[in-house]
Motif scaffolding. Structure first.
Motif, mmCIF file in Angstrom:
data_model
loop_
_atom_site.group_PDB
_atom_site.id
_atom_site.type_symbol
_atom_site.label_atom_id
_atom_site.label_comp_id
_atom_site.label_asym_id
_atom_site.label_seq_id
_atom_site.Cartn_x
_atom_site.Cartn_y
_atom_site.Cartn_z
ATOM 1 N N ARG A 64 0.869 -1.183 0.000
ATOM 2 C CA ARG A 64 0.000 0.000 0.000
ATOM 3 C C ARG A 64 0.904 1.230 0.000
ATOM 4 N NH1 ARG A 64 -2.624 1.641 4.070
ATOM 5 N NH2 ARG A 64 -3.927 2.931 2.761
ATOM 6 N N PRO A 66 -0.179 4.932 0.205
ATOM 7 C CA PRO A 66 -1.253 5.921 0.240
ATOM 8 C C PRO A 66 -0.802 7.351 -0.027
ATOM 9 C CG PRO A 66 -0.672 5.243 2.457
ATOM 10 C CD PRO A 66 0.111 4.382 1.512
ATOM 11 N N ASP A 106 -3.880 5.139 -2.973
ATOM 12 C CA ASP A 106 -5.217 5.583 -2.600
ATOM 13 C C ASP A 106 -5.780 6.449 -3.723
ATOM 14 O OD1 ASP A 106 -4.987 4.287 -0.215
ATOM 15 O OD2 ASP A 106 -4.827 6.084 1.016
ATOM 16 N N GLN A 107 -7.085 6.449 -3.860
ATOM 17 C CA GLN A 107 -7.730 7.264 -4.883
ATOM 18 C C GLN A 107 -7.321 8.721 -4.687
ATOM 19 O OE1 GLN A 107 -11.926 6.669 -5.155
ATOM 20 N NE2 GLN A 107 -12.122 7.986 -6.933
#
Length: 124
Positions: A64, A66, A106-107
């Motif tokens: 991930r 972010p 992350d979007q």
């Protein structure tokens, strides 16, 4: 490291390390860390040994990222050259044949140029 770093076989052909969060997980040990310090680099090396012993084809690492700070932390690990540390030898280097990184943003997070230049495939 954070996440399911013990992974498991994915369809019998590779080993997976899932849910790695660079904010909570050391990417590699420093010269001053004890040998027992958990880190993603050593987990990948162990997963590669497990995959080879089981006749598998490789290791998939899900990370991930972010934000741009997380991307900065992983950029050296995901490049295609062998990963060395200050105390590495050619035998202990992380060779990346059969290693596939999946980096999820992350979007709304932009892919940094440093990580983009190291990517083989970018899917939006």
């Amino acid at each position: 490291p954070d996440g399911d770093t013990h992974g498991g076989e994915l369809g019998g052909w590779c080993v997976g390390i899932r849910g790695v969060d660079p904010a909570c997980c050391k990417m590699q040990r420093s010269l001053y860390d004890s040998r027992a310090t958990r880190n993603l680099r050593d987990d990948i090396i162990q997963a590669m040994k497990t995959s080879e012993a089981g006749g598998g084809g490789g290791v998939v690492v899900e990370i991930r990222a972010p934000d741009s700070d997380a991307q900065l932390l992983i950029r050296e690990l995901v490049e295609d050259s062998p990963s060395m540390t200050a105390f590495s030898t050619s035998r202990s280097a992380l060779h990346k044949d059969g290693l596939f990184f999946v980096v999820s943003l992350d979007q709304g997070t932009e892919l940094t140029p440093e990580l983009n230049s190291r990517a083989s495939v970018v899917v939006h």
